[in-house]
Scaffold this active site. Structure first.
Site, PDB file in Angstrom:
ATOM      1  N   SER A 164     -22.743  12.068  34.442  1.00  0.00           N
ATOM      2  CA  SER A 164     -21.658  13.048  34.296  1.00  0.00           C
ATOM      3  C   SER A 164     -22.162  14.217  33.469  1.00  0.00           C
ATOM      4  O   SER A 164     -23.067  14.044  32.632  1.00  0.00           O
ATOM      5  CB  SER A 164     -20.480  12.396  33.579  1.00  0.00           C
ATOM      6  OG  SER A 164     -19.544  13.369  33.186  1.00  0.00           O
ATOM      7  N   TYR A 190     -18.582   7.995  25.616  1.00  0.00           N
ATOM      8  CA  TYR A 190     -18.761   8.238  27.054  1.00  0.00           C
ATOM      9  C   TYR A 190     -20.033   9.061  27.277  1.00  0.00           C
ATOM     10  O   TYR A 190     -20.852   8.724  28.140  1.00  0.00           O
ATOM     11  CB  TYR A 190     -17.542   8.967  27.612  1.00  0.00           C
ATOM     12  CG  TYR A 190     -17.584   9.214  29.115  1.00  0.00           C
ATOM     13  CD1 TYR A 190     -17.643   8.154  30.018  1.00  0.00           C
ATOM     14  CD2 TYR A 190     -17.549  10.507  29.629  1.00  0.00           C
ATOM     15  CE1 TYR A 190     -17.670   8.375  31.388  1.00  0.00           C
ATOM     16  CE2 TYR A 190     -17.566  10.741  31.004  1.00  0.00           C
ATOM     17  CZ  TYR A 190     -17.625   9.669  31.882  1.00  0.00           C
ATOM     18  OH  TYR A 190     -17.651   9.896  33.243  1.00  0.00           O
TER      19      TYR A 190
HETATM   20  N1  LIG Z   1     -13.977  11.705  38.503  1.00  0.00           N
HETATM   21  C1  LIG Z   1     -14.713  12.563  37.824  1.00  0.00           C
HETATM   22  O1  LIG Z   1     -14.266  13.710  37.567  1.00  0.00           O
HETATM   23  C2  LIG Z   1     -16.092  12.196  37.357  1.00  0.00           C
HETATM   24  C3  LIG Z   1     -16.850  13.163  36.687  1.00  0.00           C
HETATM   25  C4  LIG Z   1     -18.106  12.808  36.229  1.00  0.00           C
HETATM   26  C5  LIG Z   1     -18.599  11.542  36.452  1.00  0.00           C
HETATM   27  N2  LIG Z   1     -17.834  10.621  37.098  1.00  0.00           N
HETATM   28  C6  LIG Z   1     -18.398   9.269  37.302  1.00  0.00           C
HETATM   29  O2  LIG Z   1     -18.164   8.850  38.622  1.00  0.00           O
HETATM   30  C7  LIG Z   1     -18.111   7.432  38.675  1.00  0.00           C
HETATM   31  C8  LIG Z   1     -16.947   6.991  39.532  1.00  0.00           C
HETATM   32  O3  LIG Z   1     -15.749   7.379  38.907  1.00  0.00           O
HETATM   33  P1  LIG Z   1     -14.396   7.745  39.684  1.00  0.00           P
HETATM   34  O4  LIG Z   1     -14.031   9.115  39.265  1.00  0.00           O
HETATM   35  O5  LIG Z   1     -14.520   7.426  41.119  1.00  0.00           O
HETATM   36  O6  LIG Z   1     -13.355   6.769  38.934  1.00  0.00           O
HETATM   37  P2  LIG Z   1     -12.639   5.422  39.392  1.00  0.00           P
HETATM   38  O7  LIG Z   1     -11.847   5.621  40.639  1.00  0.00           O
HETATM   39  O8  LIG Z   1     -11.922   4.913  38.192  1.00  0.00           O
HETATM   40  O9  LIG Z   1     -13.874   4.515  39.750  1.00  0.00           O
HETATM   41  C9  LIG Z   1     -14.567   3.778  38.801  1.00  0.00           C
HETATM   42  C10 LIG Z   1     -14.756   2.395  39.355  1.00  0.00           C
HETATM   43  O10 LIG Z   1     -15.475   1.629  38.393  1.00  0.00           O
HETATM   44  C11 LIG Z   1     -14.893   0.354  38.381  1.00  0.00           C
HETATM   45  N3  LIG Z   1     -15.144  -0.346  37.119  1.00  0.00           N
HETATM   46  C12 LIG Z   1     -14.721  -0.032  35.887  1.00  0.00           C
HETATM   47  N4  LIG Z   1     -15.107  -0.972  35.018  1.00  0.00           N
HETATM   48  C13 LIG Z   1     -15.782  -1.908  35.723  1.00  0.00           C
HETATM   49  C14 LIG Z   1     -16.417  -3.131  35.388  1.00  0.00           C
HETATM   50  N5  LIG Z   1     -16.410  -3.621  34.142  1.00  0.00           N
HETATM   51  N6  LIG Z   1     -17.026  -3.812  36.378  1.00  0.00           N
HETATM   52  C15 LIG Z   1     -17.013  -3.369  37.639  1.00  0.00           C
HETATM   53  N7  LIG Z   1     -16.419  -2.239  38.020  1.00  0.00           N
HETATM   54  C16 LIG Z   1     -15.810  -1.514  37.066  1.00  0.00           C
HETATM   55  C17 LIG Z   1     -13.406   0.605  38.565  1.00  0.00           C
HETATM   56  O11 LIG Z   1     -12.773  -0.592  38.970  1.00  0.00           O
HETATM   57  P3  LIG Z   1     -11.236  -0.889  38.590  1.00  0.00           P
HETATM   58  O12 LIG Z   1     -10.428  -0.115  39.567  1.00  0.00           O
HETATM   59  O13 LIG Z   1     -11.147  -2.374  38.739  1.00  0.00           O
HETATM   60  O14 LIG Z   1     -11.040  -0.411  37.189  1.00  0.00           O
HETATM   61  C18 LIG Z   1     -13.424   1.685  39.619  1.00  0.00           C
HETATM   62  O15 LIG Z   1     -13.454   1.147  40.918  1.00  0.00           O
HETATM   63  C19 LIG Z   1     -18.070   6.943  37.228  1.00  0.00           C
HETATM   64  O16 LIG Z   1     -19.335   6.451  36.861  1.00  0.00           O
HETATM   65  C20 LIG Z   1     -17.755   8.212  36.445  1.00  0.00           C
HETATM   66  O17 LIG Z   1     -18.265   8.171  35.136  1.00  0.00           O
HETATM   67  C21 LIG Z   1     -16.607  10.926  37.574  1.00  0.00           C
END
Ligand SMILES: NC(=O)c1ccc[n+]([C@@H]2O[C@H](COP(=O)([O-])OP(=O)(O)OC[C@H]3O[C@@H](n4cnc5c(N)ncnc54)[C@H](OP(=O)(O)O)[C@@H]3O)[C@@H](O)[C@H]2O)c1
Length: 317
Positions: A164, A190
């Site tokens: 990120s 984070y």
């Molecule tokens: N969205 C943004 O703006 C953004 C920006 C920069 C970076 N990112 C990165 O993109 C990635 C995906 O994020 P997203 O935005 O798609 O959010 P998201 O929909 O919350 O996806 C994150 C996923 O990680 C899973 N997770 C969390 N804790 C876990 C654990 N202990 N074991 C296994 N799975 C786990 C969650 O499962 P549950 O549903 O069961 O919690 C969820 O499916 C992340 O690494 C995040 O840091 C996102």
């Protein structure tokens, strides 16, 4: 220090994962996407399955994983979408998932994560964002190393480390990774974990190149997902305003998955490793006041090697 030419592609901030993989045939490629049941992960998995890969959604909620898999199968017609239980914060679960894996693995997309959570610790006392976002993926990749090496021997294997721009908030603070002696701050934690995601890719690219395994890291952009579950709207607006950059528009999940899809499977990335991408192109050095680009500390080979050893020692207890 040698200066390498930045990797550029015809794609950009508004490209979607499907556009990035248009014309790419992934038949016979076996891919794991962690956190593949929601947000960017499910769209990354959909694009990879749409290109013909066998995709396993590694999720902690099996029912959510099954629903996502059914949805991907329905939208792509590819029936090779599987679900496995994985809780990255639980080393026993990581071990079980890896033990159940059979045969070569061509791509591991380390996508799952949590953001800016209140202070939580695993039973070992590890800070939860570092434990989930970095240590869980570190252990998973190491346990799957033989499978990745088999994939590497059969046409190359890749690890995609979803970081990120928040990595700009903190290096890995080796003196106190788990906030035992400094006040806990959710965004610093984070940022530290997301820097660890970049350093991990840097070290894999160095350490496992001989096995035909490459790794790169990325910032996906800003996408409204369940990632923001711990953050208020006011916080988000304030954070997005703390930059000299014009406030970027939110991406759709399909756009947010594009850089992951590119690093996972595009031939444009063949043989490329140890780099950090945003908006489907390699990022340049971060400039003070900007939220774009990569911090020098995140690409530092010495910090990458140190983090690897610290992670091995931490897991060994
Ligand atoms: N969205 C943004 O703006 C953004 C920006 C920069 C970076 N990112 C990165 O993109 C990635 C995906 O994020 P997203 O935005 O798609 O959010 P998201 O929909 O919350 O996806 C994150 C996923 O990680 C899973 N997770 C969390 N804790 C876990 C654990 N202990 N074991 C296994 N799975 C786990 C969650 O499962 P549950 O549903 O069961 O919690 C969820 O499916 C992340 O690494 C995040 O840091 C996102």
């Amino acid at each position: 220090m040698t200066v390498s030419t930045p990797i550029t592609t015809p794609f950009g901030a508004t490209s979607t994962a499907a556009e990035v993989l248009d014309g790419v045939d992934l038949t016979g490629r076996r891919i794991i996407v962690t956190g593949g049941a929601s947000g960017i992960g499910v769209e990354t998995a959909r694009a990879l399955a749409g290109a013909g890969a066998e995709v396993t959604l590694a999720v902690r909620d099996l029912a959510a994983g099954e629903r996502a898999a059914e949805d991907i199968i329905a939208s792509t017609g590819n029936k090779q979408v599987l679900v496995g239980r994985l809780d990255l914060a639980d080393q026993g679960s990581v071990a079980e998932f890896a033990a159940a894996w059979d045969g070569p693995l061509h791509v591991l997309v380390d996508n799952a994560g949590i953001m800016a959570s209140p202070l939580m610790r695993t039973p070992q006392g590890w800070e939860m964002q570092f434990a989930t976002n970095h240590l869980g993926h570190f252990a998973l990749a190491n346990r799957l190393h033989p499978a990745l090496a088999a994939g590497g021997a059969a046409g190359g294997a890749r690890i995609v480390s979803v970081s990120s721009s928040a990595h700009l908030r903190s290096p890995v603070v080796f003196e106190d990774i788990h906030f035992e002696h400094r006040p806990y701050d959710p965004w610093t934690a984070y940022g530290q974990a997301k820097t660890a995601n970049v350093l991990f890719a840097v070290e894999v690219a160095e350490r496992w190149a001989g096995d035909g395994i490459t790794a790169n890291a990325l910032h996906p952009g800003g996408i409204r997902t369940r990632l923001q579950r711990y953050v208020t709207e006011a916080d988000l607006d304030r954070l997005r305003g703390q930059s000299t950059d014009p406030i970027a528009a939110w991406k759709t999940p399909e756009q947010g998955a594009a850089t992951s899809a590119l690093l996972a499977a595009s031939p444009l990335l063949d043989g490329v490793g140890g780099r950090y991408f945003e908006d489907c192109n390699e990022a340049g050095p971060n400039q003070p006041g900007s939220r774009r680009g990569v911090a020098a500390y995140a690409l530092d080979p010495a910090a990458a090697a140190r983090l690897w050893q610290v992670s091995v020692d931490t897991l060994a207890g």
